[in-house]
Design an enzyme around this catalytic site. Structure first.
Site, PDB file in Angstrom:
ATOM      1  N   GLY A 134     -15.936   2.063   3.757  1.00  0.00           N
ATOM      2  CA  GLY A 134     -14.595   2.637   3.759  1.00  0.00           C
ATOM      3  C   GLY A 134     -13.807   2.403   2.480  1.00  0.00           C
ATOM      4  CD  GLN A 135     -14.524  -0.957  -2.676  1.00  0.00           C
ATOM      5  OE1 GLN A 135     -15.636  -1.368  -2.319  1.00  0.00           O
ATOM      6  NE2 GLN A 135     -13.890  -1.449  -3.737  1.00  0.00           N
ATOM      7  CG  HIS A 138      -8.395  -3.283  -2.414  1.00  0.00           C
ATOM      8  ND1 HIS A 138      -9.264  -2.489  -3.132  1.00  0.00           N
ATOM      9  CD2 HIS A 138      -8.219  -2.662  -1.223  1.00  0.00           C
ATOM     10  CE1 HIS A 138      -9.583  -1.436  -2.407  1.00  0.00           C
ATOM     11  NE2 HIS A 138      -8.972  -1.514  -1.237  1.00  0.00           N
ATOM     12  CG  LEU A 139      -8.459  -9.976   0.407  1.00  0.00           C
ATOM     13  CD1 LEU A 139      -7.777 -11.309   0.715  1.00  0.00           C
ATOM     14  CD2 LEU A 139      -9.654  -9.783   1.317  1.00  0.00           C
ATOM     15  CG  HIS A 140      -6.734  -3.128   3.117  1.00  0.00           C
ATOM     16  ND1 HIS A 140      -5.999  -1.976   2.955  1.00  0.00           N
ATOM     17  CD2 HIS A 140      -7.938  -2.870   2.539  1.00  0.00           C
ATOM     18  CE1 HIS A 140      -6.715  -1.065   2.327  1.00  0.00           C
ATOM     19  NE2 HIS A 140      -7.904  -1.578   2.064  1.00  0.00           N
ATOM     20  CG  ASN A 160     -12.046  -1.033   3.814  1.00  0.00           C
ATOM     21  OD1 ASN A 160     -12.302  -1.559   4.894  1.00  0.00           O
ATOM     22  ND2 ASN A 160     -10.964  -0.313   3.621  1.00  0.00           N
ATOM     23  CG  ASP A 175      -2.044   0.981   1.130  1.00  0.00           C
ATOM     24  OD1 ASP A 175      -3.200   0.529   1.065  1.00  0.00           O
ATOM     25  OD2 ASP A 175      -1.793   2.211   1.111  1.00  0.00           O
ATOM     26  CB  ILE A 176       0.757   4.281  -2.123  1.00  0.00           C
ATOM     27  CG1 ILE A 176       1.836   5.194  -2.681  1.00  0.00           C
ATOM     28  CG2 ILE A 176      -0.509   5.042  -1.782  1.00  0.00           C
ATOM     29  CD1 ILE A 176       1.479   5.787  -4.038  1.00  0.00           C
TER      30      ILE A 176
HETATM   31  P1  5GP Z   1      -9.729   1.143   0.348  1.00  0.00           P
HETATM   32  O1  5GP Z   1     -10.075   2.237   1.293  1.00  0.00           O
HETATM   33  O2  5GP Z   1     -10.340   1.352  -1.029  1.00  0.00           O
HETATM   34  O3  5GP Z   1     -10.017  -0.216   0.903  1.00  0.00           O
HETATM   35  O4  5GP Z   1      -8.156   1.184   0.221  1.00  0.00           O
HETATM   36  C1  5GP Z   1      -7.480   1.647  -0.892  1.00  0.00           C
HETATM   37  C2  5GP Z   1      -6.015   1.607  -0.550  1.00  0.00           C
HETATM   38  O5  5GP Z   1      -5.270   1.805  -1.739  1.00  0.00           O
HETATM   39  C3  5GP Z   1      -5.580   2.717   0.416  1.00  0.00           C
HETATM   40  O6  5GP Z   1      -5.016   2.121   1.585  1.00  0.00           O
HETATM   41  C4  5GP Z   1      -4.556   3.525  -0.377  1.00  0.00           C
HETATM   42  O7  5GP Z   1      -3.461   3.962   0.399  1.00  0.00           O
HETATM   43  C5  5GP Z   1      -4.140   2.554  -1.471  1.00  0.00           C
HETATM   44  N1  5GP Z   1      -3.744   3.184  -2.717  1.00  0.00           N
HETATM   45  C6  5GP Z   1      -4.416   4.141  -3.393  1.00  0.00           C
HETATM   46  N2  5GP Z   1      -3.782   4.446  -4.541  1.00  0.00           N
HETATM   47  C7  5GP Z   1      -2.678   3.657  -4.589  1.00  0.00           C
HETATM   48  C8  5GP Z   1      -1.630   3.500  -5.538  1.00  0.00           C
HETATM   49  O8  5GP Z   1      -1.576   4.154  -6.572  1.00  0.00           O
HETATM   50  N3  5GP Z   1      -0.667   2.590  -5.250  1.00  0.00           N
HETATM   51  C9  5GP Z   1      -0.698   1.829  -4.106  1.00  0.00           C
HETATM   52  N4  5GP Z   1       0.297   0.966  -3.932  1.00  0.00           N
HETATM   53  N5  5GP Z   1      -1.685   1.946  -3.199  1.00  0.00           N
HETATM   54  C10 5GP Z   1      -2.668   2.840  -3.435  1.00  0.00           C
END
Ligand code: 5GP
Ligand code: ZN
Length: 116
Positions: free
Chosen positions: A96-97, A103-105, A90, A35-36
Site C-alpha cells: 500500500g505504499q 514514513h510511519l503513519h 506501508n 497527512d494532506i
Molecule cells: P503511503 O500510502 O505511501 O503509506 O502514504 C502516503 C501518504 O502521504 C498518503 O496518506 C498521502 O495522503 C500523503 N501525502 C502524499 N503527498 C503528500 C503531500 O504533499 N503532503 C502531505 N502532507 N501528505 C502527502
C-alpha cells in the site's frame, strides 16, 4: 540505507522546505507533519529526513533511527492527548505504499477498526 536525496521525492522536497507542510515535530533527523488527506482527526506522517525509500532499505545499523520514528509518533500521541492510536508503515506497492520515502503513519482521534 542510502542517504541520497531524491529531487523527485515529494517528502525530500518537504524536508528541504521546497514544499510546505503542517508540521507536528522536527529534530535533526526526523520530521513529522499532517497527512494532506487525513484518514483520522489526527493523521500524521513521521519520516526520516534522509531519503530512505522503504523499510526494506533500512539496515542493521539503522535501528536507532527507526526507533526514533516510533518514539516521535509516541510523543505526538501524548502531545495530542490520544488515549489510543495506530502506528503503521506501508511497505512497497503491495503493502500500500504510494510515496517511496519511508514514513510511519500515526492515526488517532477516532476508534480504529480492523486492518484493511
Ligand atoms: P503511503 O500510502 O505511501 O503509506 O502514504 C502516503 C501518504 O502521504 C498518503 O496518506 C498521502 O495522503 C500523503 N501525502 C502524499 N503527498 C503528500 C503531500 O504533499 N503532503 C502531505 N502532507 N501528505 C502527502
Ligand atoms: Zn525522499
Amino acid at each position: 540505507m542510502t542517504d541520497a536525496g531524491k529531487s523527485d521525492c515529494i517528502f525530500c522536497r518537504i524536508v528541504a522546505g521546497e514544499l510546505g507542510c503542517d508540521k507536528l515535530y522536527e529534530d535533526d533527523d526526523v520530521l513529522a507533519f499532517r497527512d494532506i488527506n487525513p484518514k483520522a482527526p489526527l493523521h500524521g506522517l513521521v519520516i526520516p529526513k534522509c531519503h530512505v525509500a522503504t523499510l526494506d532499505d533500512f539496515e542493521d545499523g539503522d535501528g536507532g533511527l527507526l526507533g526514533r520514528l516510533m518514539l516521535v509518533a509516541k510523543g505526538i500521541a501524548a502531545e495530542n492527548e490520544l488515549e489510543g492510536y495506530r502506528v503503521a508503515m506501508n511497505v512497497n506497492s503491495l503493502g500500500g505504499q504510494i510515496v517511496f520515502h519511508a514514513h510511519l503513519h500515526i492515526l488517532g482521534g477516532r476508534q480504529m477498526k480492523g486492518m484493511g
